[in-house]
Design an enzyme around this catalytic site. Sequence first.
Site, PDB file in Angstrom:
ATOM      1  CB  SER A 148      -1.078   0.283   1.253  1.00  0.00           C
ATOM      2  OG  SER A 148      -1.839   1.179   1.397  1.00  0.00           O
ATOM      3  CD  GLU A 149      -0.881   5.871  -2.399  1.00  0.00           C
ATOM      4  OE1 GLU A 149      -0.056   5.711  -3.952  1.00  0.00           O
ATOM      5  OE2 GLU A 149      -1.571   6.913  -2.660  1.00  0.00           O
ATOM      6  CG  ASN A 150      -1.225   3.813   2.847  1.00  0.00           C
ATOM      7  OD1 ASN A 150      -1.115   3.121   2.520  1.00  0.00           O
ATOM      8  ND2 ASN A 150      -1.370   4.122   4.239  1.00  0.00           N
TER       9      ASN A 150
END
Lengths: 238, 202
Positions: free
Chosen positions: B46-48
Amino acid sequence: MTKDSDPFKKVYANAQEALDGLCSGMSIMSGGFGLCGIPENSIDAITQMDIKDLTVISNNIGNSGRGLVKILVQKKIKKAYCSYVGGNPDLEQQILNKEIEYELVPQGTFAERIRAAGMGIRGFYTPTGYGTVVADKKEIKVFDRPCILELPLDADFAIIKAQKADPYGNLWFKEAARNFSPLMAMAAKITVAEVEELVELGDIPPEDVHVPGIFVQRIYQGKNYQNDIEFLITKDNQ
Amino acid sequence: MSWSKIEMADKVISLIENGSSVNLGIGMPTLIAQRMPIEKNVMIQSENGVLGVEGRPTKDKVSPTLINAGKETISIKKGASFFDSALSFGMIRGGHIDYSILGGMEVDVEKNLANWMIPGKKVTGMGGAMDLVNGSKKVIVMMAHFSKSQKPKLTRKCSLPLTGAAVVDLVITDLGIFKPNGQRFEIIELAPKITELECSLP
């Protein structure tokens, strides 16, 4: 010796004191992804300050009416740098009504531009954005494929939030709350870190320090954290 | 019979090789995390700043600092890790992610994707999508076949500002699986009883 120059006396009483020197026209970076890991106390303190024409650099500029949206709706932001507007109708309206200057930056480029500013890198080439409006008016250089030149992004202040800090400013973050904060700490002239827990020197084991204190100038213990969840989905209601 | 969102997610899962790394975009793609069988040994990014997303937490395990790109609560599996956004996008841009599954507004025959704004009407922002489509080894777009105003989202030429040029490998919609090849969309599979005509391919 001023408070900012003694490496072991960085602890301030509260947000108001820690934000001393923040004036109209300055640039502020704010950590957080959506509402995760946002500096709630510093944002609330800025809502109380009589300043305007701020440049704000943040992935979302708040979300769902919360976080930096509190400053946005006060019309204190002249220019916004961000990657994502979805979930922030207040920002979308100001953009569509041309009430705010803005630059939408692809998220990886956004992170890397901030990192570059903190790391002394004067520019970098990335394939991200090639063939889109992001590449407009930018230098293009062909390596294995065409890439665009991106420049560093720095700021006068960074406001970030960590779970723990020691008096030197070593920081430790919880779970995925880190996001942009370590990069912003490196890229701003003055980094103000608010934390849920102030601990003693040595309490954060050296191998667990996420941000070395050299990048943090001011620290304070925050209060009344909301730690809002935007979309609560559990196994029972998925 | 068009596919439901869950059937679409399961179709995408069937296309993903065991043991790969996968990034999931906001919206429909997040269903894939919930449906992914554990025995596929897929690591979801997940990019975060999370590698090793599992699915949804039980009520007692909910944490405000444990979210996905869509700001929804998640759970993680054994072997997961957390990191900052620069490392996260280094993972993405550096070619370490095998599949990027993301939503779309338009995809055209030349493999172009538009998914971040409608000039004058809607500004979503590109988020991490421009990095993902350029950095991942395979890009799969998962979207409704028709827009809310019933326009086909598979087009000859994208009319909206692009997210990436010549980046899409596969498109999965409620009507089927399609592969843009530069000239047209090849039909890989159609949902039960759906005809090519109903797909209004360009």
